[in-house]
Motif scaffolding. Structure first.
Motif, PDB file in Angstrom:
ATOM      1  N   LEU A  34       0.827  -1.205   0.000  1.00  0.00           N
ATOM      2  CA  LEU A  34       0.000   0.000   0.000  1.00  0.00           C
ATOM      3  C   LEU A  34       0.864   1.259   0.000  1.00  0.00           C
ATOM      4  N   GLN A  35       1.928   1.233   0.777  1.00  0.00           N
ATOM      5  CA  GLN A  35       2.819   2.383   0.843  1.00  0.00           C
ATOM      6  C   GLN A  35       3.568   2.582  -0.470  1.00  0.00           C
ATOM      7  N   GLU A  36       3.974   1.485  -1.103  1.00  0.00           N
ATOM      8  CA  GLU A  36       4.710   1.570  -2.366  1.00  0.00           C
ATOM      9  C   GLU A  36       3.836   2.099  -3.493  1.00  0.00           C
ATOM     10  N   THR A  37       2.611   1.599  -3.569  1.00  0.00           N
ATOM     11  CA  THR A  37       1.737   1.933  -4.692  1.00  0.00           C
ATOM     12  C   THR A  37       0.959   3.221  -4.479  1.00  0.00           C
ATOM     13  N   GLN A  38       0.735   3.565  -3.191  1.00  0.00           N
ATOM     14  CA  GLN A  38      -0.063   4.745  -2.849  1.00  0.00           C
ATOM     15  C   GLN A  38      -1.486   4.674  -3.428  1.00  0.00           C
ATOM     16  N   VAL A  39      -2.005   3.460  -3.573  1.00  0.00           N
ATOM     17  CA  VAL A  39      -3.381   3.280  -4.042  1.00  0.00           C
ATOM     18  C   VAL A  39      -4.335   3.780  -2.963  1.00  0.00           C
ATOM     19  N   PRO A  40      -5.262   4.687  -3.289  1.00  0.00           N
ATOM     20  CA  PRO A  40      -6.236   5.151  -2.297  1.00  0.00           C
ATOM     21  C   PRO A  40      -7.056   3.983  -1.749  1.00  0.00           C
ATOM     22  N   THR A  41      -7.110   3.888  -0.427  1.00  0.00           N
ATOM     23  CA  THR A  41      -7.740   2.739   0.214  1.00  0.00           C
ATOM     24  C   THR A  41      -8.676   3.188   1.325  1.00  0.00           C
ATOM     25  N   GLU A  42      -9.900   2.656   1.290  1.00  0.00           N
ATOM     26  CA  GLU A  42     -10.892   2.930   2.329  1.00  0.00           C
ATOM     27  C   GLU A  42     -11.134   1.640   3.103  1.00  0.00           C
ATOM     28  N   ILE A  43     -10.981   1.693   4.431  1.00  0.00           N
ATOM     29  CA  ILE A  43     -11.183   0.521   5.274  1.00  0.00           C
ATOM     30  C   ILE A  43     -12.350   0.792   6.225  1.00  0.00           C
ATOM     31  N   PHE A  44     -13.311  -0.129   6.238  1.00  0.00           N
ATOM     32  CA  PHE A  44     -14.500   0.004   7.084  1.00  0.00           C
ATOM     33  C   PHE A  44     -14.521  -1.161   8.078  1.00  0.00           C
ATOM     34  N   LEU A  45     -14.491  -0.823   9.366  1.00  0.00           N
ATOM     35  CA  LEU A  45     -14.484  -1.849  10.408  1.00  0.00           C
ATOM     36  C   LEU A  45     -15.600  -1.594  11.410  1.00  0.00           C
ATOM     37  N   GLY A  46     -16.163  -2.666  11.931  1.00  0.00           N
ATOM     38  CA  GLY A  46     -17.215  -2.558  12.935  1.00  0.00           C
ATOM     39  C   GLY A  46     -16.631  -2.443  14.336  1.00  0.00           C
ATOM     40  N   LYS A  47     -17.136  -1.507  15.096  1.00  0.00           N
ATOM     41  CA  LYS A  47     -16.641  -1.279  16.453  1.00  0.00           C
ATOM     42  C   LYS A  47     -16.839  -2.506  17.324  1.00  0.00           C
ATOM     43  N   ASN A  48     -17.887  -3.291  17.048  1.00  0.00           N
ATOM     44  CA  ASN A  48     -18.203  -4.464  17.864  1.00  0.00           C
ATOM     45  C   ASN A  48     -17.937  -5.772  17.122  1.00  0.00           C
ATOM     46  N   ASP A  49     -17.045  -5.723  16.153  1.00  0.00           N
ATOM     47  CA  ASP A  49     -16.721  -6.910  15.358  1.00  0.00           C
ATOM     48  C   ASP A  49     -15.918  -7.897  16.191  1.00  0.00           C
ATOM     49  N   GLU A  50     -16.410  -9.145  16.297  1.00  0.00           N
ATOM     50  CA  GLU A  50     -15.717 -10.187  17.047  1.00  0.00           C
ATOM     51  C   GLU A  50     -14.769 -10.992  16.162  1.00  0.00           C
ATOM     52  N   ILE A  51     -14.738 -10.680  14.871  1.00  0.00           N
ATOM     53  CA  ILE A  51     -13.936 -11.466  13.936  1.00  0.00           C
ATOM     54  C   ILE A  51     -12.725 -10.691  13.428  1.00  0.00           C
ATOM     55  N   THR A  52     -12.946  -9.500  12.882  1.00  0.00           N
ATOM     56  CA  THR A  52     -11.859  -8.672  12.357  1.00  0.00           C
ATOM     57  C   THR A  52     -11.499  -7.597  13.379  1.00  0.00           C
ATOM     58  N   PRO A  53     -10.313  -7.643  13.935  1.00  0.00           N
ATOM     59  CA  PRO A  53      -9.941  -6.690  14.991  1.00  0.00           C
ATOM     60  C   PRO A  53      -9.694  -5.278  14.461  1.00  0.00           C
ATOM     61  N   LEU A  54      -9.999  -4.282  15.278  1.00  0.00           N
ATOM     62  CA  LEU A  54      -9.775  -2.886  14.911  1.00  0.00           C
ATOM     63  C   LEU A  54      -8.300  -2.576  14.731  1.00  0.00           C
ATOM     64  N   SER A  55      -7.440  -3.361  15.353  1.00  0.00           N
ATOM     65  CA  SER A  55      -5.997  -3.124  15.258  1.00  0.00           C
ATOM     66  C   SER A  55      -5.499  -3.209  13.821  1.00  0.00           C
ATOM     67  N   ILE A  56      -6.200  -3.963  12.976  1.00  0.00           N
ATOM     68  CA  ILE A  56      -5.830  -4.034  11.560  1.00  0.00           C
ATOM     69  C   ILE A  56      -5.896  -2.643  10.941  1.00  0.00           C
ATOM     70  N   GLY A  57      -6.975  -1.932  11.214  1.00  0.00           N
ATOM     71  CA  GLY A  57      -7.155  -0.606  10.641  1.00  0.00           C
ATOM     72  C   GLY A  57      -6.142   0.397  11.136  1.00  0.00           C
ATOM     73  N   THR A  58      -5.892   0.400  12.444  1.00  0.00           N
ATOM     74  CA  THR A  58      -4.935   1.354  12.985  1.00  0.00           C
ATOM     75  C   THR A  58      -3.527   1.081  12.477  1.00  0.00           C
ATOM     76  N   TYR A  59      -3.191  -0.184  12.288  1.00  0.00           N
ATOM     77  CA  TYR A  59      -1.866  -0.537  11.756  1.00  0.00           C
ATOM     78  C   TYR A  59      -1.717  -0.094  10.309  1.00  0.00           C
ATOM     79  N   LEU A  60      -2.729  -0.337   9.496  1.00  0.00           N
ATOM     80  CA  LEU A  60      -2.623  -0.012   8.072  1.00  0.00           C
ATOM     81  C   LEU A  60      -2.657   1.490   7.801  1.00  0.00           C
TER      82      LEU A  60
END
Length: 261
Positions: A207-233
């Motif tokens: 993502l950093q190399e290509t600079q492709v615009p990226t929108e990430i949508f995460l659920g605050k109460n998601d038990e499967i996909t952690p919010l940490s993914i979004g903050t890291y990316l």
């Protein structure tokens, strides 16, 4: 409007939604179908034409192969680009479909205008961390033994009673294991999973190399996909925007109005 294309011996069904000039290929999650993308069409359908596929063993797609690979999706994308007479496109993926989007960035980066990730699977997903640790021959053997057995149902209930698996994982298995067709679908995806593995650090670097615009949508109460993914990316990545919604894993019905960069 619904269309289909022939790929090898498989009939791939897809919806063509929206009226926009930009092309957006959409991949849904496990247990869903292309109709989930009507939610996204309402938000960006004037800017994009959405090509929403029914994944193998889902919706109206008829898949004949014993497994699927990323090469299949690359070939399907190429066919669809010819049909649409286009060279550039964007990608959207929900849950398992997020794995496909992430992988396609590595081989089609020069053609991609943007990415939309909705509760993406594959990067620290809870409950699937060890899904591919077993060798493929062991997974095949387990699948064969459990196709006509109720032991896996008893095992999942036992694990849930002892709180060794979360409610979301328990719900997933209870909804799918009891039904023979759904159980077959689970093992099909388990056998195919190796080719869709994504390393979070590698994806961020791309993502950093290509600079492709990226929108990430995460659920605050998601038990499967952690919010940490979004903050890291999003850290040190101005091309990546994070949207945190008041929802669980199913974020698409809760999309706010948003502007596409």
């Amino acid at each position: 409007m619904r269309f289909s294309l022939l790929y090898k011996n498989n009939n791939i069904s897809y919806l063509r939604l929206g009226t926009g000039k930009q092309l957006l290929f959409c991949f849904h999650g496990f247990g869903d179908s292309a109709v989930i993308w009507y939610n996204l069409e309402k938000k960006i359908g004037q800017q994009f034409t959405l090509i929403a596929l029914d994944m193998p063993f889902h919706g109206k797609t008829k898949w004949q192969e014993s497994k699927m690979q990323m090469a299949d999706f690359r070939a399907i994308i190429d066919q669809l680009l010819q049909i649409e007479k286009a060279k550039r496109f964007s990608l959207a993926g929900f849950s398992f479909g997020g794995r496909i989007v992430q992988q396609l960035l590595f081989c089609h980066a020069e053609q991609i205008d943007g990415l939309f990730l909705f509760s993406p699977d594959g990067m620290g997903t809870k409950g699937l961390t060890y899904a591919t640790l077993l060798p493929i021959f062991v997974r095949r053997a387990i699948g064969f033994l459990l196709r006509k057995s109720k032991k896996i149902i008893q095992l999942v209930n036992w694990l849930h009673q002892r709180k060794w698996i979360g409610q979301a994982v328990y719900w997933f298995f209870s909804q799918n294991i009891n039904n023979p067709q759904r159980r077959e679908r689970i093992f099909f995806y388990w056998l195919s999973l190796d080719d869709f593995e994504v390393k979070l650090s590698d994806f961020k670097k791309k993502l950093q190399e290509t600079q492709v615009p990226t929108e990430i949508f995460l659920g605050k109460n998601d038990e499967i996909t952690p919010l940490s993914i979004g903050t890291y990316l999003t850290a040190d990545a101005p091309n990546v925007r994070l949207h945190i919604l008041e929802s669980g894993h199913q974020v698409l019905p809760h999309l706010p109005d948003f502007d596409v960069v």
